[in-house]
Design a protein around this motif. Structure first.
Motif, short mmCIF file in Angstrom:
data_model
loop_
_atom_site.label_atom_id
_atom_site.label_comp_id
_atom_site.label_asym_id
_atom_site.label_seq_id
_atom_site.Cartn_x
_atom_site.Cartn_y
_atom_site.Cartn_z
N THR A 14 49.97 22.39 36.01
CA THR A 14 50.24 22.96 34.48
C THR A 14 49.59 23.85 34.22
OG1 THR A 14 52.23 21.02 34.64
CG2 THR A 14 51.51 22.25 32.44
N MET A 15 48.32 23.48 33.62
CA MET A 15 47.37 24.32 33.15
C MET A 15 46.50 25.10 33.85
SD MET A 15 47.53 23.03 29.91
CE MET A 15 45.97 23.44 29.57
N GLN A 16 46.54 24.87 34.98
CA GLN A 16 46.37 26.21 36.54
C GLN A 16 47.36 27.14 36.19
OE1 GLN A 16 45.42 23.68 39.71
NE2 GLN A 16 43.62 23.43 39.80
N VAL A 17 48.03 26.66 36.08
CA VAL A 17 49.16 28.15 36.56
C VAL A 17 49.29 28.46 34.55
CG1 VAL A 17 52.30 28.46 36.71
CG2 VAL A 17 50.57 26.46 37.32
N ALA A 18 49.16 27.67 34.16
CA ALA A 18 49.38 28.66 32.41
C ALA A 18 48.35 29.15 31.88
CB ALA A 18 49.10 27.17 31.80
N ALA A 19 47.67 28.96 32.85
CA ALA A 19 46.23 30.03 32.74
C ALA A 19 46.24 31.26 33.61
CB ALA A 19 44.92 29.14 33.52
N LYS A 20 47.29 30.93 34.64
CA LYS A 20 47.28 32.12 35.70
C LYS A 20 48.17 33.11 34.99
CE LYS A 20 46.26 30.14 39.83
NZ LYS A 20 47.23 29.38 42.09
N ILE A 21 49.41 32.32 34.22
CA ILE A 21 50.41 33.31 33.36
C ILE A 21 49.98 33.71 32.01
CG2 ILE A 21 52.55 33.28 32.34
CD1 ILE A 21 53.24 31.01 33.91
N ARG A 22 48.36 33.64 31.50
CA ARG A 22 47.58 34.37 30.66
C ARG A 22 47.51 34.56 31.31
NH1 ARG A 22 44.83 29.93 29.73
NH2 ARG A 22 46.69 28.37 28.43
N GLY A 23 46.65 35.11 31.94
CA GLY A 23 45.55 35.95 32.90
C GLY A 23 46.84 37.28 33.01
N LEU A 24 47.84 37.22 33.62
CA LEU A 24 49.32 37.95 33.80
C LEU A 24 49.50 39.12 32.25
CD1 LEU A 24 51.42 36.88 36.49
CD2 LEU A 24 49.59 37.99 36.13
N ILE A 25 49.75 37.81 31.67
CA ILE A 25 49.94 38.79 29.94
C ILE A 25 48.84 39.48 29.52
CG2 ILE A 25 50.52 38.12 27.80
CD1 ILE A 25 52.36 35.66 28.68
N VAL A 26 47.58 38.92 29.78
CA VAL A 26 46.44 39.89 28.90
C VAL A 26 46.02 40.82 29.89
CG1 VAL A 26 44.12 39.48 28.99
CG2 VAL A 26 45.08 37.94 27.84
N ASP A 27 46.68 40.92 31.14
CA ASP A 27 45.95 42.01 31.99
C ASP A 27 47.68 43.02 32.38
OD1 ASP A 27 43.92 41.01 32.96
OD2 ASP A 27 44.45 40.35 34.95
N GLN A 28 48.79 42.08 31.03
CA GLN A 28 49.53 43.53 30.94
C GLN A 28 50.99 43.41 31.81
OE1 GLN A 28 48.16 46.94 28.64
NE2 GLN A 28 48.54 45.45 27.17
N ALA A 29 50.20 43.03 33.08
CA ALA A 29 50.96 42.34 34.10
C ALA A 29 52.68 42.22 33.86
CB ALA A 29 50.57 42.06 35.11
N LEU A 30 52.65 40.89 32.82
CA LEU A 30 53.89 40.70 32.04
C LEU A 30 53.76 41.57 30.54
CD1 LEU A 30 53.84 36.81 32.63
CD2 LEU A 30 55.55 38.91 34.14
N LEU A 31 54.52 42.45 30.43
CA LEU A 31 54.41 43.03 29.25
C LEU A 31 55.04 42.48 28.05
CD1 LEU A 31 55.39 46.39 30.88
CD2 LEU A 31 52.87 45.53 30.03
N PRO A 32 54.91 42.69 26.75
CA PRO A 32 55.40 41.94 25.63
C PRO A 32 56.76 42.98 25.12
CG PRO A 32 53.23 42.73 25.15
CD PRO A 32 53.85 43.59 26.83
N GLY A 33 57.79 41.26 24.91
CA GLY A 33 58.86 41.63 24.64
C GLY A 33 59.89 41.42 26.44
N ARG A 34 59.30 41.56 27.44
CA ARG A 34 59.26 41.39 28.77
C ARG A 34 60.08 39.82 29.26
NH1 ARG A 34 58.84 46.09 31.88
NH2 ARG A 34 60.58 44.82 33.35
N LYS A 35 61.82 39.54 29.98
CA LYS A 35 61.64 38.76 29.98
C LYS A 35 60.80 38.02 31.65
CE LYS A 35 65.77 35.94 32.30
NZ LYS A 35 66.78 36.71 32.90
N ILE A 36 60.85 36.79 31.49
CA ILE A 36 59.89 36.04 33.20
C ILE A 36 60.80 36.36 33.74
CG2 ILE A 36 58.72 34.80 33.69
CD1 ILE A 36 57.10 34.62 30.56
N HIS A 37 61.11 36.43 34.37
CA HIS A 37 62.14 36.29 35.85
C HIS A 37 61.10 34.61 36.51
CE1 HIS A 37 64.32 39.78 35.32
NE2 HIS A 37 63.62 40.47 35.15
#
Length: 212
Positions: A14-37
């Protein structure tokens, strides 16, 4: 031993996956306001939906994502006032941590120097991910000199939120590298001399500039 692994491995995943998603948010691969599919994201990360959902709950507690009815999880979009509050709260928490640190020994000073060197190498490569990692290691090695555990947990949560903002400010590391280098050297010098007032002052200006 089997019972220990059964209890800890799902948490570690769980923590490893959270770190990966956190990295995607920091890198703006997942943008603010966007739905996570979640289906697409689970395939991209190569994990099942269960650890992904748990990881999203972790990130929700950190304030990076939120759950909305009929939309699922979305990346949090913070306005200027929200970000100002995050930095203000960080200032209060960090000041208390630094005010209560113990004098560092040679081992801690070596850890801080090592993190600073690796951070400068990352700046030389214009590697924002590595910069954020070693910048975090640098500051939290100092925060760990305080015994105020709940303050450290609070700073960790606030730091992750502000890092998303910092990554956009630091999109051109080459322009900020000298200011970062000077600030970190001042922090190291103050820590080595155990000049807490100076340490707090430099850390405050460094944070307000969006550099740490």
């Amino acid at each position: 031993m089997t019972s220990y692994r059964a209890d800890t491995e799902p948490v570690q995943l769980t923590m490893q996956v959270a770190a990966k998603i956190r990295g995607l948010i920091v890198d703006q691969a997942l943008l603010p306001g966007r739905k996570i599919h979640q289906v697409d994201l689970s395939e991209e990360l190569g994990v099942s939906r269960s650890p992904l959902r748990e990881a999203l709950r972790v990130l929700e507690a950190e304030g990076l994502v939120s759950h909305r009815a009929n939309r699922g999880y979305v990346v949090v979009r913070l306005g200027e006032d929200d970000l100002a509050q995050v930095y203000q709260m960080r200032g209060l928490f960090e000041a208390e941590l630094l005010r209560t640190i113990v004098r560092p020994d040679s081992r801690v000073l070596a850890i801080v120097e090592h993190a600073d060197a690796r951070m400068n190498e990352a700046i030389g490569r214009l590697d924002i991910d590595d910069y954020l990692r070693w910048n975090r290691e640098f500051h939290f090695a100092i925060f760990d000199l305080s015994t105020l555990r709940q303050f450290k947990l609070g700073v960790q949560r606030l730091w992750r939120v502000s890092e998303v903002h910092s990554s956009s400010l630091l999109s051109n590391l080459s322009e900020a590298k000298e200011e970062i280098r000077v600030d970190h050297r001042s922090i190291i010098d103050a820590l080595t001399a155990f000049d807490v007032d100076r340490l707090m002052a430099v850390n405050d200006s460094h944070r307000l500039a969006g550099l740490g």
